[in-house]
Design an enzyme around this catalytic site. Structure first.
Site, PDB file in Angstrom:
ATOM      1  N   HIS A 400       6.486   8.398  -4.485  1.00 14.47           N
ATOM      2  CA  HIS A 400       6.672   6.920  -4.326  1.00 14.47           C
ATOM      3  C   HIS A 400       6.301   6.174  -5.594  1.00 14.47           C
ATOM      4  O   HIS A 400       5.081   5.505  -5.863  1.00 14.47           O
ATOM      5  CB  HIS A 400       5.819   6.456  -3.222  1.00 14.47           C
ATOM      6  CG  HIS A 400       6.199   5.148  -2.758  1.00 14.47           C
ATOM      7  ND1 HIS A 400       7.283   4.463  -1.901  1.00 14.47           N
ATOM      8  CD2 HIS A 400       5.821   3.951  -3.136  1.00 14.47           C
ATOM      9  CE1 HIS A 400       7.412   3.386  -1.714  1.00 14.47           C
ATOM     10  NE2 HIS A 400       6.354   2.756  -2.429  1.00 14.47           N
ATOM     11  N   ASP A 443       5.829  15.268   0.624  1.00 15.46           N
ATOM     12  CA  ASP A 443       6.662  14.778  -0.630  1.00 15.46           C
ATOM     13  C   ASP A 443       7.989  14.328  -0.423  1.00 15.46           C
ATOM     14  O   ASP A 443       9.045  14.684  -0.546  1.00 15.46           O
ATOM     15  CB  ASP A 443       6.956  16.214  -1.379  1.00 15.46           C
ATOM     16  CG  ASP A 443       7.499  15.986  -2.947  1.00 15.46           C
ATOM     17  OD1 ASP A 443       7.438  14.778  -3.398  1.00 15.46           O
ATOM     18  OD2 ASP A 443       8.158  17.103  -3.659  1.00 15.46           O
ATOM     19  N   GLU A 452       2.325   8.491  -3.249  1.00 19.33           N
ATOM     20  CA  GLU A 452       2.290   7.440  -4.301  1.00 19.33           C
ATOM     21  C   GLU A 452       1.337   8.069  -5.442  1.00 19.33           C
ATOM     22  O   GLU A 452       0.582   8.788  -5.339  1.00 19.33           O
ATOM     23  CB  GLU A 452       1.717   5.919  -4.017  1.00 19.33           C
ATOM     24  CG  GLU A 452       2.021   4.837  -4.761  1.00 19.33           C
ATOM     25  CD  GLU A 452       2.114   3.417  -4.638  1.00 19.33           C
ATOM     26  OE1 GLU A 452       1.852   3.076  -3.411  1.00 19.33           O
ATOM     27  OE2 GLU A 452       2.132   2.627  -5.355  1.00 19.33           O
TER      28      GLU A 452
HETATM   29  O1  G3I Z   1     -13.289   1.519   4.209  1.00 15.77           O
HETATM   30  C1  G3I Z   1     -12.631   1.911   5.296  1.00 15.77           C
HETATM   31  C2  G3I Z   1     -13.714   3.037   6.152  1.00 15.77           C
HETATM   32  O2  G3I Z   1     -14.681   2.327   6.506  1.00 15.77           O
HETATM   33  C3  G3I Z   1     -12.878   3.410   7.260  1.00 15.77           C
HETATM   34  O3  G3I Z   1     -13.904   4.259   7.886  1.00 15.77           O
HETATM   35  C4  G3I Z   1     -11.812   4.028   6.964  1.00 15.77           C
HETATM   36  C5  G3I Z   1     -10.983   4.760   8.193  1.00 15.77           C
HETATM   37  O4  G3I Z   1      -9.885   3.959   8.463  1.00 15.77           O
HETATM   38  O5  G3I Z   1     -10.690   3.326   6.045  1.00 15.77           O
HETATM   39  C6  G3I Z   1     -11.277   2.705   5.047  1.00 15.77           C
HETATM   40  O6  G3I Z   1     -10.501   1.724   4.632  1.00 15.77           O
HETATM   41  C7  G3I Z   1      -9.502   2.271   3.804  1.00 15.77           C
HETATM   42  C8  G3I Z   1      -9.419   1.431   2.313  1.00 15.77           C
HETATM   43  O7  G3I Z   1      -8.287   2.098   1.720  1.00 15.77           O
HETATM   44  C9  G3I Z   1     -10.405   1.801   1.621  1.00 15.77           C
HETATM   45  O8  G3I Z   1     -10.849   3.188   1.370  1.00 15.77           O
HETATM   46  C10 G3I Z   1      -8.143   2.137   4.515  1.00 15.77           C
HETATM   47  O9  G3I Z   1      -7.940   2.785   5.679  1.00 15.77           O
HETATM   48  C11 G3I Z   1      -6.850   2.382   3.578  1.00 15.77           C
HETATM   49  O10 G3I Z   1      -5.752   2.020   4.321  1.00 15.77           O
HETATM   50  C12 G3I Z   1      -7.220   1.760   2.416  1.00 15.77           C
HETATM   51  O11 G3I Z   1      -6.011   2.284   1.498  1.00 15.77           O
HETATM   52  C13 G3I Z   1      -5.739   1.714   0.215  1.00 15.77           C
HETATM   53  C14 G3I Z   1      -4.502   1.079   0.128  1.00 15.77           C
HETATM   54  O12 G3I Z   1      -3.955   0.548  -0.934  1.00 15.77           O
HETATM   55  C15 G3I Z   1      -4.066   0.125   1.442  1.00 15.77           C
HETATM   56  O13 G3I Z   1      -4.649  -0.996   1.126  1.00 15.77           O
HETATM   57  C16 G3I Z   1      -6.149   2.562  -1.111  1.00 15.77           C
HETATM   58  O14 G3I Z   1      -7.495   2.897  -0.987  1.00 15.77           O
HETATM   59  C17 G3I Z   1      -5.578   2.132  -2.229  1.00 15.77           C
HETATM   60  O15 G3I Z   1      -5.512   3.065  -3.290  1.00 15.77           O
HETATM   61  C18 G3I Z   1      -4.020   1.522  -2.316  1.00 15.77           C
HETATM   62  O16 G3I Z   1      -3.630   0.949  -3.318  1.00 15.77           O
HETATM   63  C19 G3I Z   1      -2.277   0.553  -3.434  1.00 15.77           C
HETATM   64  C20 G3I Z   1      -2.084  -0.897  -3.665  1.00 15.77           C
HETATM   65  O17 G3I Z   1      -2.534  -1.397  -2.421  1.00 15.77           O
HETATM   66  C21 G3I Z   1      -0.822  -1.265  -4.116  1.00 15.77           C
HETATM   67  N1  G3I Z   1      -0.371  -0.333  -5.419  1.00 15.77           N
HETATM   68  C22 G3I Z   1      -0.599   1.005  -5.074  1.00 15.77           C
HETATM   69  C23 G3I Z   1      -1.848   1.500  -4.610  1.00 15.77           C
HETATM   70  C24 G3I Z   1      -1.934   3.007  -4.443  1.00 15.77           C
HETATM   71  O18 G3I Z   1      -1.089   3.329  -3.069  1.00 15.77           O
HETATM   72  O1  9MR Z   2       5.910   0.171  -2.697  1.00 17.22           O
HETATM   73  C1  9MR Z   2       4.727  -0.307  -2.072  1.00 17.22           C
HETATM   74  C2  9MR Z   2       3.698   0.601  -2.552  1.00 17.22           C
HETATM   75  O2  9MR Z   2       3.394   0.690  -4.017  1.00 17.22           O
HETATM   76  C3  9MR Z   2       2.211   0.078  -1.985  1.00 17.22           C
HETATM   77  O3  9MR Z   2       1.141   0.896  -2.137  1.00 17.22           O
HETATM   78  C4  9MR Z   2       2.356  -0.002  -0.307  1.00 17.22           C
HETATM   79  C5  9MR Z   2       1.467  -0.427   0.205  1.00 17.22           C
HETATM   80  O4  9MR Z   2       0.736  -1.761  -0.151  1.00 17.22           O
HETATM   81  O5  9MR Z   2       3.479  -0.696   0.025  1.00 17.22           O
HETATM   82  C6  9MR Z   2       4.802  -0.399  -0.530  1.00 17.22           C
HETATM   83  O6  9MR Z   2       5.749  -1.317  -0.148  1.00 17.22           O
HETATM   84  C7  9MR Z   2       6.383  -1.031   1.154  1.00 17.22           C
HETATM   85  C8  9MR Z   2       5.689  -2.288   1.947  1.00 17.22           C
HETATM   86  O7  9MR Z   2       4.492  -2.223   2.055  1.00 17.22           O
HETATM   87  C9  9MR Z   2       6.485  -2.180   3.272  1.00 17.22           C
HETATM   88  N1  9MR Z   2       7.848  -1.887   3.209  1.00 17.22           N
HETATM   89  C10 9MR Z   2       8.305  -0.746   2.560  1.00 17.22           C
HETATM   90  C11 9MR Z   2       7.825  -0.868   1.089  1.00 17.22           C
HETATM   91  C12 9MR Z   2       7.934   0.448   0.430  1.00 17.22           C
HETATM   92  O8  9MR Z   2       9.458   0.433  -0.216  1.00 17.22           O
END
Ligand code: G3I
Ligand code: 9MR
Ligand code: ZN
Length: 473
Positions: A400, A443, A452
């Site tokens: 992704h 994948d 991602e």
């Molecule tokens: O902190 C809680 C913890 O207390 C709990 O036990 C656990 C179980 O659900 O969840 C934990 O929270 C998680 C959080 O990350 C911190 O680790 C969430 O479930 C999880 O959904 C969250 O994921 C993050 C995600 O963004 C959504 O916000 C990822 O760490 C983070 O790497 C990812 O980052 C994204 C950016 O938003 C956008 N760009 C891409 C990037 C990579 O996917």
């Molecule tokens: O493409 C986005 C990705 O980079 C982020 O990690 C993710 C979570 O924030 O969101 C993806 O975007 C999706 C959006 O959240 C929901 N609609 C579909 C998008 C993927 O194309």
């Protein structure tokens, strides 16, 4: 200067894979580790924003300058020039907090294993007499400067309100850009990495090094006078949040790094006051205390007799012991017990901890656990997948990742997030429910929660590869 064409961008390691249930092969791991450093490092170059990537260096991932329009400070009529830096991940956002984790991993890696980092990555700066990893980090630091306000506070992120289509090239994302409010997590992380950078760049460019230190101190003084400011996406904005409710660990990291950079007792006494024992010993975009510990124990200023340094070393060894116990009990040979979004990062953070503990007290037990973690990443896992793009038949082909989707080909050298037991996207929910946690990976370009890629996942991978290449040479 080395030129990289569209054909030979396919890295030399293509075809290598440490398979499921394969005996842990030291020689094979050693070879693979060596050959991965360059492609994994080049990913940062290929994520560069705000500049054109020339086909001579970027092959099919070349693009004109992207995201160069001034960005509106959210909710105001002020526009800022904040071009530059690396795209965060499969999206084109630029977020200060995870960017600082990436910078910290890379600077610590260079400090621990400088000989692993060549000046021949095939980037525009190759051959300039400076290790390419430091050229790359400087590219990010130059952007970070632009994210700082005159009063020292650092804006949390610059992104559009939404994500573009999955096959959008960087230059195709032309929606309005916004700069989002200052957060104390971003300001603390910024202060810390600028302080880490200052001594490292001193012999390369004194003026730049001084600029880093001034920016660091400015951010620190803002922090000292600011209550915690945590960031939340305003309504209507859905790009990454990187929210963090506790900034004590970022403040601690900044105090430790500024003490190391300046030797001033003021920062050491702040670090001592902010120290929270094992509670602040973690690594992660939200948990930066471990980096405070790492800069304290690893110098360049050695404070052997200092109370704090002693505690920090003891914490590091205690954490490493816990990681080993869990690894030895685990049928998967890894220390994590839950698979969160970006599980591969969490287990590589543990690997980095083991290698740091080994610096403090050499231990075959730590090294065996570290190797077992890296073997998991390279294919010795229940799915038999090598989680690094371009690294053999079993590696991800459909990450992704927008530039890969646009090119119809996976950019090589990227670590994917890996299994996420939370089933956080539709593809995962549809295809993976009912599977064991460690097999909740697919994948598929649709699966942003498992497939991602991100700069702060690649950075810890590169840190581990660089150190391991030295150990397994
Ligand atoms: O902190 C809680 C913890 O207390 C709990 O036990 C656990 C179980 O659900 O969840 C934990 O929270 C998680 C959080 O990350 C911190 O680790 C969430 O479930 C999880 O959904 C969250 O994921 C993050 C995600 O963004 C959504 O916000 C990822 O760490 C983070 O790497 C990812 O980052 C994204 C950016 O938003 C956008 N760009 C891409 C990037 C990579 O996917
Ligand atoms: O493409 C986005 C990705 O980079 C982020 O990690 C993710 C979570 O924030 O969101 C993806 O975007 C999706 C959006 O959240 C929901 N609609 C579909 C998008 C993927 O194309
Ligand atoms: Zn861009």
């Amino acid at each position: 200067m080395e030129s990289i064409t569209n054909q030979d961008i396919t890295p030399a390691f293509y075809g290598m894979h440490l398979g499921k249930n394969q005996a842990h092969g030291g020689i094979q791991r050693g070879l693979m580790t060596q050959s991965l450093i360059k492609p994994v490092g080049r990913m940062f170059y290929l994520q560069r924003c705000g500049v054109a990537l020339d086909a001579a260096y970027a092959g099919v991932f070349s693009h004109p300058a992207c995201h160069t329009a001034p960005a509106r400070v959210f909710g105001t009529d002020t526009f800022l020039h904040v071009s530059g830096g690396w795209h965060d991940a499969g999206d084109y956002g630029r977020y200060v907090v995870p960017a600082c984790k990436a910078v910290a991993d890379l600077l610590l890696a260079f400090r621990a294993a400088p000989e692993a980092f060549g000046d021949d990555w095939g980037i525009p700066e190759s051959g300039n007499g400076v290790a390419d990893v430091l050229d790359e980090v400087r590219f990010e630091l130059e952007w970070l400067f632009k994210m700082q306000r005159d009063d020292g506070g650092v804006y949390h992120k610059v992104t559009c309100a939404y994500f573009p289509d999955i096959a959008a090239n960087p230059q195709d994302e032309t929606a309005d850009l916004f700069v989002f409010p200052v957060s104390t997590a971003a300001t603390g992380d910024f202060s810390a990495v600028m302080a880490m950078a200052a001594p490292l760049y001193e012999s390369i460019d004194r003026t730049f090094s001084k600029k880093c230190l001034r920016a660091s101190v400015n951010a620190y003084e803002f922090l000292k006078h600011s209550k915690p400011l945590s960031f939340h996406n305003p309504s209507g904005v859905i790009t990454g949040e990187y929210g963090d409710e506790t900034d004590a660990d970022e403040r601690y990291f900044a105090a430790c790094a500024l003490y190391q950079a300046t030797g001033q007792a003021y920062y050491l006494s702040d670090a001592t006051a902010l120290y929270q024992g094992g509670r602040s010993a973690d690594f992660g975009w939200a948990d930066m205390g471990g980096y405070g510990n790492a800069v304290l124990y690893s110098g360049p200023r050695i404070c052997e007799d200092d109370f704090l340094a002693g505690r920090v070393r003891a914490d590091l060894l205690a954490t490493a012991e816990r990681i080993c116990e869990r690894t030895e009990k685990s049928t998967l040979g890894i220390s994590i017990t839950e698979f969160l979004w970006g599980s591969n990062m969490y287990l590589l953070n543990h690997t980095m901890t083991l290698l740091m503990a080994n610096d403090v007290q050499a231990s075959e037990r730590y090294l065996a656990a570290a190797r077992s973690h890296l073997d998991y990443i390279l294919g010795n896992n229940p799915l038999g997948v090598n989680f690094i793009t371009g690294a053999g038949d079993s590696s991800p082909k459909q990450p992704h990742h927008r530039p890969s989707a646009a090119a119809g080909r996976a950019m090589p050298g990227m670590l994917v997030g890996g299994p996420d037991e939370g089933l956080h996207d539709l593809a995962a929910k549809t295809l993976l429910s009912g599977k064991p946690a460690a097999e909740r990976y697919i994948d598929s370009v649709e699966s942003y929660s498992t497939n991602e890629t991100a700069i702060y996942w690649n950075s810890v991978l590169l840190h581990v590869l660089a150190r391991m290449s030295k150990l397994d040479a």
